[in-house]
Enzyme design. Structure first.
Site, PDB file in Angstrom:
ATOM      1  N   ARG A  59       0.813  -1.226   0.000  1.00 11.16           N
ATOM      2  CA  ARG A  59       0.000   0.000   0.000  1.00 11.16           C
ATOM      3  C   ARG A  59       0.839   1.266   0.000  1.00 11.16           C
ATOM      4  O   ARG A  59       0.644   2.167  -0.830  1.00 11.16           O
ATOM      5  CB  ARG A  59      -0.918   0.040   1.247  1.00 11.16           C
ATOM      6  CG  ARG A  59      -2.169  -0.775   1.135  1.00 11.16           C
ATOM      7  CD  ARG A  59      -2.531  -1.354   2.487  1.00 11.16           C
ATOM      8  NE  ARG A  59      -1.524  -2.351   2.807  1.00 11.16           N
ATOM      9  CZ  ARG A  59      -1.608  -3.625   2.436  1.00 11.16           C
ATOM     10  NH1 ARG A  59      -2.694  -4.051   1.865  1.00 11.16           N
ATOM     11  NH2 ARG A  59      -0.630  -4.481   2.678  1.00 11.16           N
ATOM     12  N   THR A  60       1.779   1.370   0.933  1.00 13.00           N
ATOM     13  CA  THR A  60       2.511   2.630   1.106  1.00 13.00           C
ATOM     14  C   THR A  60       3.350   2.936  -0.134  1.00 13.00           C
ATOM     15  O   THR A  60       3.377   4.066  -0.619  1.00 13.00           O
ATOM     16  CB  THR A  60       3.405   2.546   2.362  1.00 13.00           C
ATOM     17  OG1 THR A  60       2.620   2.017   3.436  1.00 13.00           O
ATOM     18  CG2 THR A  60       3.945   3.899   2.753  1.00 13.00           C
ATOM     19  N   LYS A  87      26.323  -4.949  -0.698  1.00 12.45           N
ATOM     20  CA  LYS A  87      27.802  -4.919  -0.720  1.00 12.45           C
ATOM     21  C   LYS A  87      28.335  -4.142   0.481  1.00 12.45           C
ATOM     22  O   LYS A  87      29.529  -3.850   0.565  1.00 12.45           O
ATOM     23  CB  LYS A  87      28.290  -4.257  -2.009  1.00 12.45           C
ATOM     24  CG  LYS A  87      27.845  -4.980  -3.272  1.00 12.45           C
ATOM     25  CD  LYS A  87      28.210  -4.170  -4.512  1.00 12.45           C
ATOM     26  CE  LYS A  87      27.455  -4.686  -5.719  1.00 12.45           C
ATOM     27  NZ  LYS A  87      27.456  -3.718  -6.823  1.00 12.45           N
TER      28      LYS A  87
HETATM   29  N1   CP Z   1      -0.370  -0.104   5.820  1.00 20.36           N
HETATM   30  C1   CP Z   1       0.851  -0.367   5.296  1.00 20.36           C
HETATM   31  O1   CP Z   1       1.853   0.262   5.657  1.00 20.36           O
HETATM   32  O2   CP Z   1       0.853  -1.350   4.363  1.00 20.36           O
HETATM   33  P1   CP Z   1       2.146  -1.778   3.520  1.00 20.36           P
HETATM   34  O3   CP Z   1       3.114  -2.409   4.486  1.00 20.36           O
HETATM   35  O4   CP Z   1       1.664  -2.734   2.470  1.00 20.36           O
HETATM   36  O5   CP Z   1       2.729  -0.531   2.942  1.00 20.36           O
END
Ligand code: CP
Length: 316
Positions: A59-60, A87
């Site tokens: 999502r983020t 590395k």
């Molecule tokens: N809510 C959230 O941070 O989802 P992700 O880890 O998929 O970004």
């Protein structure tokens, strides 16, 4: 020049209530933009953003990339896997090298708490990198500020105001950056915050943040207007905090049975990813009182607001 009273978004703890309110009111404008047939505005035409993900995300990562593209920014993406981090290159060297390619803003997810604050301080020492704006996209168990802002925005859209709203955060509080950022954000906006979860997943000094703790899920749900249900973060647990997922689910899982037994309807949030059948059942997550996909939609608008305000470009 940032349009907020801060150069970076490192955590909700470090920004003022006025800045939170400015971000949320700007997000309202951008929500209208992303619901138009043409979803793009030229606001960040001159800006280049690097998305640095040292930890997994769906999502983020996608939400920031979409937000940047909707604002017409140039975007580059970096994942730690496949990079020269393997590395032995340090975080500061990695970011300094990316900034040397004329990048203006850095969105960073990192597994270590404090990584975003460390980076912002480290870059100050390098004149060629000191201009960069840093946005924390989640740093270990510390903060996830844009998640808290999108959660607050979703509640604002649902309830109008957060003043006096009773918000429950239920689940794995001790490992959750979402919980900490939500506590800071909700308190700044005048909500009442209660936490619920097994005692082993409750930080010892959490009540010093002005929140209450209730270990009985039914009583906690009876109290709240909205419940933000958090995932059990098995990837951050190297010891056992409860006997089994099944037992966790029996005591702290949010399901139709417990919700139907309440004297009222409550709104359900979840930051994702969901462990269906553990902290929440599929039918609650997909039900009429769930804001989960609204949260995801709102995430793009909120991240557009953060990027736009921090970039401080003169024209909208
Ligand atoms: N809510 C959230 O941070 O989802 P992700 O880890 O998929 O970004």
């Amino acid at each position: 020049m940032s349009k907020l009273s801060t150069e970076h978004l490192l955590g909700i703890k470090y920004i003022s209530t006025e800045d939170v309110e400015t971000i949320l009111s700007t997000a309202k404008t951008f929500k209208e933009v992303i619901n138009r047939p043409i979803k793009k505005v030229p606001s960040l035409r001159e800006v280049t953003v690097a998305n640095l993900f040292f930890e997994n995300s769906t999502r983020t990562r996608l939400s920031f990339e979409l937000a940047e593209k909707r604002l017409s920014a140039d975007v580059v993406n970096f994942s730690a896997s496949g990079s020269s981090v393997s590395k032995g290159e340090t975080l500061t060297d990695t970011v300094n090298n990316i900034l040397a390619m004329k990048v203006d803003m850095v969105v960073m997810r990192h597994p270590n708490p404090g990584a975003a604050v460390f980076l912002a301080r480290a870059l100050k020492k390098y004149p060629k990198s000191a201009h960069a704006r840093i946005i924390n996209a989640g740093d270990g168990t510390h903060e996830h500020p844009t998640q808290a802002l999108l959660d607050a925005f979703s509640l604002q859209q649902q309830f109008g105001s957060l003043k006096g709203l009773n918000v429950l955060i239920v689940g794995d509080i001790v490992h959750s950056r979402v919980a900490l950022s939500n506590i800071y954000c909700l308190k700044k906006l005048g909500a009442n915050v209660k936490l619920c979860g097994p005692p082993t997943l409750m930080p010892k000094y959490i009540e010093t943040l002005g929140v209450e703790v209730e270990y009985d899920l039914r009583k906690a749900l009876e109290w709240c207007d909205a419940a933000n249900v958090l995932r059990i973060q098995l990837e951050r647990q190297d010891i056992k905090y409860f006997p089994s997922l099944r037992e966790y689910s029996l005591l702290y899982g949010v399901n139709d049975e417990i919700l139907d037994s309440l004297k009222k309807q409550i709104t359900i949030l979840h930051p994702g990813p969901i462990n269906r059948g553990v902290e929440i059942t599929g039918s609650v997550a997909d039900g009429n009182h769930s804001l989960i996909l609204e949260q995801v939609e709102n995430g793009v608008a909120v991240r557009m607001a953060v990027l736009y305000l921090l970039a401080g470009v003169p024209n909208a």
